[in-house]
Design a protein around this motif. Structure first.
Motif, PDB file in Angstrom:
ATOM      1  N   ILE A  27       1.571  -1.249  -0.147  1.00 55.52           N
ATOM      2  CA  ILE A  27      -0.055  -0.376  -0.123  1.00 55.52           C
ATOM      3  C   ILE A  27       0.442   1.071  -0.201  1.00 55.52           C
ATOM      4  O   ILE A  27       0.401   2.385  -0.394  1.00 55.52           O
ATOM      5  CB  ILE A  27      -1.605   0.248   1.565  1.00 55.52           C
ATOM      6  CG1 ILE A  27      -1.558  -1.028   1.320  1.00 55.52           C
ATOM      7  CG2 ILE A  27      -1.590   0.778   1.660  1.00 55.52           C
ATOM      8  CD1 ILE A  27      -2.794  -1.342   2.758  1.00 55.52           C
ATOM      9  N   ASN A 234      -5.412   1.047   3.839  1.00 57.34           N
ATOM     10  CA  ASN A 234      -6.909   0.415   2.995  1.00 57.34           C
ATOM     11  C   ASN A 234      -7.770   1.958   1.574  1.00 57.34           C
ATOM     12  O   ASN A 234      -7.699   2.219   0.996  1.00 57.34           O
ATOM     13  CB  ASN A 234      -7.423  -0.890   2.444  1.00 57.34           C
ATOM     14  CG  ASN A 234      -6.622  -2.095   2.179  1.00 57.34           C
ATOM     15  OD1 ASN A 234      -5.595  -1.714   1.548  1.00 57.34           O
ATOM     16  ND2 ASN A 234      -7.088  -3.288   3.261  1.00 57.34           N
ATOM     17  N   LYS A 237      -6.048   4.685   1.260  1.00 60.83           N
ATOM     18  CA  LYS A 237      -5.291   4.829  -0.489  1.00 60.83           C
ATOM     19  C   LYS A 237      -6.967   4.867  -1.138  1.00 60.83           C
ATOM     20  O   LYS A 237      -6.958   5.603  -2.179  1.00 60.83           O
ATOM     21  CB  LYS A 237      -4.519   2.968  -0.051  1.00 60.83           C
ATOM     22  CG  LYS A 237      -4.449   3.278  -1.671  1.00 60.83           C
ATOM     23  CD  LYS A 237      -3.542   1.439  -2.090  1.00 60.83           C
ATOM     24  CE  LYS A 237      -3.105   1.737  -3.568  1.00 60.83           C
ATOM     25  NZ  LYS A 237      -3.100   0.665  -4.106  1.00 60.83           N
ATOM     26  N   SER A 238      -7.539   4.575  -0.833  1.00 65.10           N
ATOM     27  CA  SER A 238      -9.419   4.706  -1.324  1.00 65.10           C
ATOM     28  C   SER A 238      -9.523   5.880  -1.979  1.00 65.10           C
ATOM     29  O   SER A 238      -9.775   6.402  -2.542  1.00 65.10           O
ATOM     30  CB  SER A 238     -10.382   3.761  -1.207  1.00 65.10           C
ATOM     31  OG  SER A 238     -11.507   3.722  -1.747  1.00 65.10           O
TER      32      SER A 238
END
Length: 257
Positions: A27, A234, A237-238
């Motif tokens: 990531i 996550n 990042k999204s």
């Protein structure tokens, strides 16, 4: 627009496990790898280095006070010569492993108490700066956004990247809220992800006192050892990609420029 995401990795020690290196590495764009003084053993550090190289993640030396028992979070009053030697030793050790793995150390990020101390203590900061310059003047120093250390290091000739923390609360003056205080560490992945975007698009976040705190950062730290760290990483990042903010290592950006 792009931003660097970094995380503290390689901190497991023997049978004692810390963090989620295997899941966090894909990531992030930069890996702050422990050098054995606050955490990490040679085998674990080397394995993390090799995984970072395989994923094209930039490698940084996560240097610290010699404090395995306290995980590098206890202040130490070291002489300038001693601190310089300690930091130099750690950079050289990690760079040696990185060389064998086909890469090199590209930046230095102090850890824990050392990070917080040199942000405002010019004497200890000078010792760390001296160690970095003695080893490789092209190394980049990662420092707390808004701290006096940034100007001090740049005046000394170092390249500096300002860093903010995704899951930490800030005081109105830009200081991090002490981990000993309630609310210092944030755990809601959605809230943290939106705060990161706010830092980048609005130039700051609400402080723990309720006022807006300006934060200008080139790198965002994702802690891999907190509860729900992977879910949070996550989510960040999204959220970044949804706002068309790309993830790229600052060291690689510097080389391109």
């Amino acid at each position: 627009m792009f931003i660097d995401l970094n995380s503290d990795l390689g901190e497991s020690y023997g049978s004692w496990k810390m963090g989620n290196d295997e899941h966090i590495l894909p990531i992030v764009s930069s890996a702050n790898i422990a050098c054995g003084f606050h955490a990490g053993d040679p085998l674990g550090i080397f394995n993390t280095v090799k995984k970072a190289v395989a994923l094209n993640v930039s490698i940084g030396a996560h240097v610290a006070y010699p404090d395995l028992v306290g995980f590098g979070r206890r202040n130490m009053d070291l002489s300038a010569a001693e601190l310089t030697a300690d930091v130099l030793y750690q950079i050289a050790a990690l760079d040696g492993l990185a060389k064998v793995a086909g890469s090199k150390v590209r930046y230095v990020k102090p850890h824990g108490a050392l990070y917080n101390t040199i942000a405002h203590d010019p004497k200890q900061a000078a010792a760390v700066i001296d160690a970095i310059q003695s080893y490789d003047q092209s190394l980049i120093l990662v420092a707390l956004a808004g701290s006096p250390l940034i100007q001090q290091a740049r005046q000394a000739g170092l390249s500096v990247v300002a860093e903010a923390f995704a899951d930490r609360a800030y005081h109105a003056d830009g200081r991090l809220v002490s981990r000993r205080l309630e609310g210092a560490v944030l755990h809601d992945a959605e809230v943290v992800a939106k705060r990161v975007v706010s830092m980048l698009q609005e130039g700051g976040v609400p402080s723990i006192e309720g006022t807006f705190t300006p934060i200008l950062a080139d790198s965002i730290c994702l802690h891999g050892d907190t509860a729900g760290a992977l879910q949070m990483a996550n989510a960040i990042k999204s959220e970044l990609l949804q706002h068309h903010i790309n993830i790229r290592a600052f060291a690689q950006a510097t080389e391109v420029n």
